[in-house]
Motif scaffolding. Structure first.
Motif, PDB file in Angstrom:
ATOM      1  N   ALA A  48       0.832  -1.215   0.000  1.00 15.57           N
ATOM      2  CA  ALA A  48       0.000   0.000   0.000  1.00 15.57           C
ATOM      3  C   ALA A  48       0.863   1.261   0.000  1.00 15.57           C
ATOM      4  CB  ALA A  48      -0.916  -0.009   1.220  1.00 15.57           C
ATOM      5  N   LEU A  49       0.405   2.272  -0.741  1.00 18.21           N
ATOM      6  CA  LEU A  49       1.055   3.588  -0.728  1.00 18.21           C
ATOM      7  C   LEU A  49      -0.044   4.618  -0.529  1.00 18.21           C
ATOM      8  CD1 LEU A  49       3.543   3.842  -3.733  1.00 18.21           C
ATOM      9  CD2 LEU A  49       4.079   3.956  -1.306  1.00 18.21           C
ATOM     10  N   ASP A  50       0.130   5.486   0.461  1.00 20.02           N
ATOM     11  CA  ASP A  50      -0.885   6.495   0.751  1.00 20.02           C
ATOM     12  C   ASP A  50      -0.338   7.872   0.375  1.00 20.02           C
ATOM     13  OD1 ASP A  50      -2.635   8.343   2.061  1.00 20.02           O
ATOM     14  OD2 ASP A  50      -3.402   6.631   3.218  1.00 20.02           O
ATOM     15  N   ARG A  51      -1.117   8.594  -0.395  1.00 16.77           N
ATOM     16  CA  ARG A  51      -0.670   9.908  -0.866  1.00 16.77           C
ATOM     17  C   ARG A  51      -0.374  10.863   0.290  1.00 16.77           C
ATOM     18  NH1 ARG A  51      -3.899  13.337  -5.442  1.00 16.77           N
ATOM     19  NH2 ARG A  51      -2.238  14.792  -5.862  1.00 16.77           N
ATOM     20  N   ARG A  52      -1.145  10.736   1.407  1.00 16.27           N
ATOM     21  CA  ARG A  52      -0.955  11.677   2.512  1.00 16.27           C
ATOM     22  C   ARG A  52       0.351  11.423   3.248  1.00 16.27           C
ATOM     23  NH1 ARG A  52      -6.231  10.156   5.480  1.00 16.27           N
ATOM     24  NH2 ARG A  52      -5.246   8.247   4.805  1.00 16.27           N
ATOM     25  N   THR A  53       0.690  10.133   3.429  1.00 20.17           N
ATOM     26  CA  THR A  53       1.869   9.826   4.236  1.00 20.17           C
ATOM     27  C   THR A  53       3.136   9.643   3.393  1.00 20.17           C
ATOM     28  OG1 THR A  53       1.186   7.523   4.161  1.00 20.17           O
ATOM     29  CG2 THR A  53       0.575   8.763   6.129  1.00 20.17           C
ATOM     30  N   ALA A  54       2.964   9.339   2.109  1.00 19.47           N
ATOM     31  CA  ALA A  54       4.148   9.122   1.260  1.00 19.47           C
ATOM     32  C   ALA A  54       3.921   9.782  -0.104  1.00 19.47           C
ATOM     33  CB  ALA A  54       4.408   7.625   1.117  1.00 19.47           C
ATOM     34  N   PRO A  55       3.796  11.130  -0.115  1.00 18.82           N
ATOM     35  CA  PRO A  55       3.404  11.802  -1.367  1.00 18.82           C
ATOM     36  C   PRO A  55       4.406  11.599  -2.508  1.00 18.82           C
ATOM     37  CG  PRO A  55       4.017  13.408   0.333  1.00 18.82           C
ATOM     38  CD  PRO A  55       3.958  12.079   1.004  1.00 18.82           C
ATOM     39  N   ASP A  56       5.700  11.564  -2.203  1.00 17.76           N
ATOM     40  CA  ASP A  56       6.684  11.427  -3.292  1.00 17.76           C
ATOM     41  C   ASP A  56       6.629  10.030  -3.908  1.00 17.76           C
ATOM     42  OD1 ASP A  56       7.380  13.970  -2.702  1.00 17.76           O
ATOM     43  OD2 ASP A  56       9.204  13.436  -1.594  1.00 17.76           O
ATOM     44  N   ALA A  57       6.555   9.015  -3.033  1.00 15.11           N
ATOM     45  CA  ALA A  57       6.501   7.626  -3.529  1.00 15.11           C
ATOM     46  C   ALA A  57       5.202   7.410  -4.309  1.00 15.11           C
ATOM     47  CB  ALA A  57       6.591   6.652  -2.363  1.00 15.11           C
ATOM     48  N   TRP A  58       4.126   8.005  -3.810  1.00  6.61           N
ATOM     49  CA  TRP A  58       2.819   7.883  -4.489  1.00  6.61           C
ATOM     50  C   TRP A  58       2.903   8.455  -5.905  1.00  6.61           C
ATOM     51  CZ3 TRP A  58      -0.642  11.354  -6.580  1.00  6.61           C
ATOM     52  CH2 TRP A  58      -1.942  10.872  -6.830  1.00  6.61           C
ATOM     53  N   LEU A  59       3.470   9.689  -6.003  1.00  9.99           N
ATOM     54  CA  LEU A  59       3.542  10.350  -7.314  1.00  9.99           C
ATOM     55  C   LEU A  59       4.466   9.573  -8.263  1.00  9.99           C
ATOM     56  CD1 LEU A  59       2.471  12.859  -8.811  1.00  9.99           C
ATOM     57  CD2 LEU A  59       4.567  14.048  -8.125  1.00  9.99           C
ATOM     58  N   GLU A  60       5.558   9.085  -7.695  1.00  9.87           N
ATOM     59  CA  GLU A  60       6.499   8.313  -8.524  1.00  9.87           C
ATOM     60  C   GLU A  60       5.797   7.071  -9.078  1.00  9.87           C
ATOM     61  OE1 GLU A  60       8.755   5.325  -7.720  1.00  9.87           O
ATOM     62  OE2 GLU A  60       9.537   5.725  -9.730  1.00  9.87           O
ATOM     63  N   ALA A  61       4.970   6.422  -8.235  1.00 10.91           N
ATOM     64  CA  ALA A  61       4.247   5.213  -8.675  1.00 10.91           C
ATOM     65  C   ALA A  61       3.231   5.552  -9.770  1.00 10.91           C
ATOM     66  CB  ALA A  61       3.547   4.558  -7.490  1.00 10.91           C
ATOM     67  N   CYS A  62       2.635   6.741  -9.686  1.00  9.58           N
ATOM     68  CA  CYS A  62       1.645   7.153 -10.700  1.00  9.58           C
ATOM     69  C   CYS A  62       2.276   7.222 -12.086  1.00  9.58           C
ATOM     70  CB  CYS A  62       1.068   8.531 -10.385  1.00  9.58           C
ATOM     71  SG  CYS A  62       0.074   8.586  -8.904  1.00  9.58           S
ATOM     72  N   TYR A  63       3.575   7.495 -12.145  1.00 11.87           N
ATOM     73  CA  TYR A  63       4.211   7.718 -13.451  1.00 11.87           C
ATOM     74  C   TYR A  63       5.249   6.650 -13.783  1.00 11.87           C
ATOM     75  CZ  TYR A  63       1.522  11.837 -13.957  1.00 11.87           C
ATOM     76  OH  TYR A  63       0.445  12.680 -14.094  1.00 11.87           O
ATOM     77  N   ARG A  64       5.145   5.496 -13.110  1.00 17.34           N
ATOM     78  CA  ARG A  64       5.988   4.373 -13.504  1.00 17.34           C
ATOM     79  C   ARG A  64       5.260   3.629 -14.628  1.00 17.34           C
ATOM     80  NH1 ARG A  64       6.917   1.097  -8.363  1.00 17.34           N
ATOM     81  NH2 ARG A  64       7.620   3.026  -7.400  1.00 17.34           N
ATOM     82  N   ASP A  65       6.002   3.008 -15.550  1.00 15.86           N
ATOM     83  CA  ASP A  65       5.336   2.197 -16.581  1.00 15.86           C
ATOM     84  C   ASP A  65       5.008   0.833 -15.973  1.00 15.86           C
ATOM     85  OD1 ASP A  65       4.214   1.435 -18.962  1.00 15.86           O
ATOM     86  OD2 ASP A  65       6.106   0.722 -19.806  1.00 15.86           O
ATOM     87  N   ALA A  66       4.019   0.854 -15.094  1.00 20.78           N
ATOM     88  CA  ALA A  66       3.634  -0.368 -14.374  1.00 20.78           C
ATOM     89  C   ALA A  66       2.157  -0.253 -14.024  1.00 20.78           C
ATOM     90  CB  ALA A  66       4.459  -0.494 -13.094  1.00 20.78           C
TER      91      ALA A  66
END
Ligand SMILES: C[S@@+](CC[C@H](N)C(=O)[O-])C[C@H]1O[C@@H](n2cnc3c(N)ncnc32)[C@H](O)[C@@H]1O
Length: 381
Positions: A48-66
């Motif tokens: 799980a990745l939560d935008r509130r607690t891990a905003p950078d990891a969340w955004l990075e995941a949004c733009y991974r080719d996955a």
């Protein structure tokens, strides 16, 4: 900290050049909810990745080719962590959109709205008012509607319903694009596509995760076309193959027959084209590989073949120190290893055909699968 634009630019580099501007115009993070799940690197389990607690990891995941999971267990509490909705992998989305040959003004029905991201991309290509998208889960549809509005695509019609019924009020369509896999083509998709139109869907079997199927709709109420491309998607809800853990299906009190085989599972289970053909020939059979002590390094493992409907199973034991063949045990009304072995022999004798030589024809009475041309039926005829 990396900016959204930098993330977008990095993803664009992983996409075919022709698709970069389309993806650039539709920011993926707008479509992803605050809580997402990415695949764990060691065991593939969702993390799980939560935008509130891990905003950078969340955004990075949004733009991974996955692919990014946006719902587990159909949104219910508890459950096994089964991924029930994802934003598909961007490069796979681009491949499907390219195969669909979309152009301004075409009417498109998408099955499986999920986040709404793909519907927004389609809207860029054909015009938002020409897109209808159907999602079985009301919460997901609501999230997609909000994201589509934020992205300027509020005229995409987002419908809650079972996509296996299509959506006749929006038809007839030039294209039906499914983003959830089927084993049986729902006939309403053919009925709601105008003659000359196309249906593009991931297609799988219980044994094989699937290939893309590209059907052309004729004016006699049939649709026909070939498979092409490795496209594994989650199932439409009504066509999920039965699940079941080995320990629930293979019981100590079961009687079984025992034989040996010289056939190693590598090709029938691991080769894309072989397992595709075997899945077509042996309906309902699933496979699971269990490594000894969960440690592939031992080189010892067992392939379990299971059919939930009949309760049949087969185990196929592989040990590197084998002498005299691999041990096969079979239980139940279906001799699953024998069925697999016969389908594999057929495939070898047919000259090891690639999956692209197979095709499918849908009529009001059902579907049949053929090789090379529609008259050479190999199953369902
Ligand atoms: C891989 S996701 C779709 C991704 C989506 N196109 C996107 O851009 O985010 C598959 C979706 O199909 C939906 N689905 C499954 N069975 C369905 C059905 N029978 N009718 C409509 N939607 C269905 C799931 O709930 C899930 O959201």
């Amino acid at each position: 900290m990396t900016t959204t634009e930098e993330h977008q630019a990095r993803l664009a580099e992983e996409l075919p050049a022709a698709w970069r501007s389309v993806f650039h115009a539709v920011p993926r993070h707008v479509f992803l909810p605050g809580k997402i799940w990415v695949r764990g690197e060691s065991d593939g389990q969702p993390i799980a990745l939560d935008r509130r607690t891990a905003p950078d990891a969340w955004l990075e995941a949004c733009y991974r080719d996955a692919p990014v999971a946006v719902q587990l267990d159909d949104g219910g509490p508890g459950g096994s962590g089964y991924v029930s909705s994802t934003a598909s992998m961007p490069s796979v989305v681009a491949t499907m959109l390219e195969a669909a040959e979309l152009s301004e003004g075409q009417r498109v029905l998408e099955i499986g709205t999920g986040t709404g991201f793909n519907a927004a991309l389609i809207a860029r290509l054909v015009g938002a008012g020409n897109v209808t998208t159907v999602e079985i889960d009301a919460d997901l549809a609501e999230g997609a509607r909000a994201a589509l509005a934020e992205a300027g695509c509020s005229s995409v019609a987002t419908v809650v319903g079972d996509g296996e019924n299509g959506y006749s009020p929006g038809g007839p369509y030039d294209r039906v694009i499914a983003t959830a896999a089927v084993q049986r083509i729902p006939y309403p998709w053919v009925e709601q596509t105008r003659p000359g139109g196309r249906i593009l869907t991931p297609f799988g079997t219980a044994f094989h995760s699937g290939a893309l199927l590209h059907l052309h709709v004729a004016d006699d109420g049939t649709a026909s076309g070939r498979f092409g491309g490795d496209t594994a998607f989650m199932w439409v809800r009504g066509q999920r193959p039965s699940h079941g853990a080995v320990e629930d299906r293979v019981l100590a009190e079961h009687e079984y027959t025992e034989t040996t085989t010289s056939l190693h599972p590598y090709e029938p289970v691991g080769d894309f084209d072989a397992s595709f053909a075997i899945g077509l020939g042996v309906p309902g059979m699933r496979s699971t590989v269990v490594h000894d002590h969960d440690d592939p390094a031992t080189g010892r493992f067992t392939v379990y073949l299971m059919d939930a409907d009949s309760g049949s199973w087969a185990s196929w034991r592989v040990t590197p120190e084998r002498s005299g063949g691999y041990r096969v045990c079979q239980h139940g009304a279906r001799a699953l290893f024998d069925e697999l072995s016969a389908a594999h022999t057929w495939w070898r004798r047919a000259g090891r055909p690639e999956h692209t030589r197979f095709g499918l024809t849908v009529t009001p009475d059902g579907q049949r699968i053929w090789i090379d041309e529609p008259g050479q039926v190999v199953s369902g005829g």
